[in-house]
Write a protein that holds these residues in place. Sequence first.
Motif, mmCIF file in Angstrom:
data_model
loop_
_atom_site.group_PDB
_atom_site.id
_atom_site.type_symbol
_atom_site.label_atom_id
_atom_site.label_comp_id
_atom_site.label_asym_id
_atom_site.label_seq_id
_atom_site.Cartn_x
_atom_site.Cartn_y
_atom_site.Cartn_z
ATOM 1 N N TYR A 176 0.833 -1.209 0.000
ATOM 2 C CA TYR A 176 0.000 0.000 0.000
ATOM 3 C C TYR A 176 0.862 1.252 0.000
ATOM 4 C CZ TYR A 176 -3.853 -3.081 1.283
ATOM 5 O OH TYR A 176 -4.790 -4.082 1.284
ATOM 6 N N VAL A 177 0.306 2.316 -0.545
ATOM 7 C CA VAL A 177 0.854 3.655 -0.341
ATOM 8 C C VAL A 177 -0.112 4.391 0.575
ATOM 9 C CG1 VAL A 177 2.076 3.756 -2.524
ATOM 10 C CG2 VAL A 177 -0.300 4.540 -2.417
ATOM 11 N N PHE A 178 0.414 5.328 1.357
ATOM 12 C CA PHE A 178 -0.396 6.046 2.334
ATOM 13 C C PHE A 178 -0.428 7.525 1.982
ATOM 14 C CE2 PHE A 178 1.233 2.218 4.310
ATOM 15 C CZ PHE A 178 0.071 1.665 4.819
ATOM 16 N N LYS A 179 -1.611 8.092 2.041
ATOM 17 C CA LYS A 179 -1.800 9.461 1.561
ATOM 18 C C LYS A 179 -2.441 10.340 2.631
ATOM 19 C CE LYS A 179 -2.029 8.362 -3.357
ATOM 20 N NZ LYS A 179 -2.710 8.649 -4.632
ATOM 21 N N TYR A 180 -2.127 11.619 2.517
ATOM 22 C CA TYR A 180 -2.717 12.630 3.392
ATOM 23 C C TYR A 180 -3.458 13.668 2.560
ATOM 24 C CZ TYR A 180 -0.505 11.478 7.874
ATOM 25 O OH TYR A 180 -0.146 10.882 9.058
ATOM 26 N N ARG A 181 -4.578 14.098 3.070
ATOM 27 C CA ARG A 181 -5.212 15.337 2.620
ATOM 28 C C ARG A 181 -5.060 16.312 3.771
ATOM 29 N NH1 ARG A 181 -10.716 17.337 2.235
ATOM 30 N NH2 ARG A 181 -11.453 15.394 3.200
ATOM 31 N N ARG A 183 -4.463 20.750 5.032
ATOM 32 C CA ARG A 183 -4.745 22.150 4.736
ATOM 33 C C ARG A 183 -3.678 23.028 5.383
ATOM 34 N NH1 ARG A 183 -9.404 22.413 6.824
ATOM 35 N NH2 ARG A 183 -10.664 22.152 4.929
ATOM 36 N N ASP A 184 -3.048 23.888 4.555
ATOM 37 C CA ASP A 184 -2.156 24.912 5.088
ATOM 38 C C ASP A 184 -2.780 26.275 4.827
ATOM 39 O OD1 ASP A 184 -1.764 25.393 2.400
ATOM 40 O OD2 ASP A 184 0.412 25.078 2.428
ATOM 41 N N ASP A 185 -2.023 27.336 4.937
ATOM 42 C CA ASP A 185 -2.577 28.679 4.755
ATOM 43 C C ASP A 185 -3.099 28.913 3.348
ATOM 44 O OD1 ASP A 185 -1.940 29.219 7.349
ATOM 45 O OD2 ASP A 185 -0.205 30.504 6.901
ATOM 46 N N ASP A 186 -2.666 28.088 2.395
ATOM 47 C CA ASP A 186 -3.029 28.284 0.995
ATOM 48 C C ASP A 186 -4.240 27.463 0.558
ATOM 49 O OD1 ASP A 186 -0.583 29.765 0.874
ATOM 50 O OD2 ASP A 186 0.467 27.851 0.645
ATOM 51 N N GLY A 187 -4.693 26.543 1.396
ATOM 52 C CA GLY A 187 -5.836 25.715 1.030
ATOM 53 C C GLY A 187 -5.555 24.239 1.230
ATOM 54 N N GLU A 188 -6.361 23.389 0.598
ATOM 55 C CA GLU A 188 -6.244 21.942 0.758
ATOM 56 C C GLU A 188 -5.311 21.340 -0.289
ATOM 57 O OE1 GLU A 188 -9.850 19.777 0.964
ATOM 58 O OE2 GLU A 188 -10.714 21.029 2.555
ATOM 59 N N HIS A 189 -4.626 20.293 0.116
ATOM 60 C CA HIS A 189 -3.689 19.585 -0.756
ATOM 61 C C HIS A 189 -3.795 18.090 -0.474
ATOM 62 C CE1 HIS A 189 -1.719 23.547 -1.176
ATOM 63 N NE2 HIS A 189 -1.836 23.610 0.140
ATOM 64 N N THR A 190 -3.356 17.295 -1.434
ATOM 65 C CA THR A 190 -3.276 15.841 -1.269
ATOM 66 C C THR A 190 -1.875 15.389 -1.643
ATOM 67 O OG1 THR A 190 -5.614 15.542 -1.805
ATOM 68 C CG2 THR A 190 -4.197 13.618 -2.008
ATOM 69 N N GLY A 191 -1.300 14.499 -0.839
ATOM 70 C CA GLY A 191 0.039 14.024 -1.137
ATOM 71 C C GLY A 191 0.270 12.623 -0.635
ATOM 72 N N THR A 192 1.149 11.891 -1.336
ATOM 73 C CA THR A 192 1.557 10.559 -0.912
ATOM 74 C C THR A 192 2.699 10.663 0.080
ATOM 75 O OG1 THR A 192 0.920 9.603 -3.035
ATOM 76 C CG2 THR A 192 2.452 8.335 -1.689
#
Length: 263
Positions: A176-181, A183-192
């Motif tokens: 599996y790969v594990f991902k995060y959604r 939020r920083d000051d610029d908005g929402e992001h998704t990354g592995t």
Amino acid sequence: MAFDLKGSLEHADDEAFILIKAAPRASETHGETVCIAAIDHNGCWVRLYPVSFRQLEDAQKFRRWDRIRYRWRKPVASADRRVESRRVDQGSIEIIGRLREKDRHAFINRSAVTSLRAELQAGRSLALLNCEVIEFWSERQNQNEMERQHNVYRIMRQQGDFLSQANLIPREVCPYVFKYRYRDDDGEHTGTCQDWETEATFLRRRSEFCSEQKALEWMVEKFGVEFPREGMALAMGTHRYRADQWLINGILRVNKNPQLSFL
């Protein structure tokens, strides 16, 4: 002291505290190499590569929080324009100390930021991001990527590694790969999450529980609920060929009391 060699072949001396190790990459020239993220004595991020643990002497095999002295030069601009990148003369690497546990929280906090856009606009490509974690989940890897990683891990186990004392090199490829959604000051992001220890943690829990599903549920509770609740930060770095793409290179759990520990 700061250096700006502007791609020259001359070397400079510096020191830094080791913090993050990204996943290993295969290199026909250097063997199995890794990219290291560290913070120098001025509080600035540096990216050290290529480091081949196959070629390091035992006394050079540094661990996280070790303070090292090394010689470096800027990589050829066409190969890597990221300002923090330093091509290391690994024969010069020398362990000269270790950051005390009681000093680590303050040391890290001085580098924490809340906006990746601001870091990019400032020309930086490494950052420790304080952010709101919204979601953590897993996705099954494709077979080709699993086979590639299997070959990398096999070679790394043979040559040793600065995290090997903690048995953090997986005995098998994580499916599996594990991902995060987040939020920083610029908005929402998704990354592995490319943090090696995260995958190793799943494999250990799967073995302990004798259940892949229970291990996945444990990961979600630990990484997606408990750590965000108690305090955590993401160690971020931009892609070598896509300067505006941030990758999650590692995870730090920052306690509310003055302590900090790696996951």
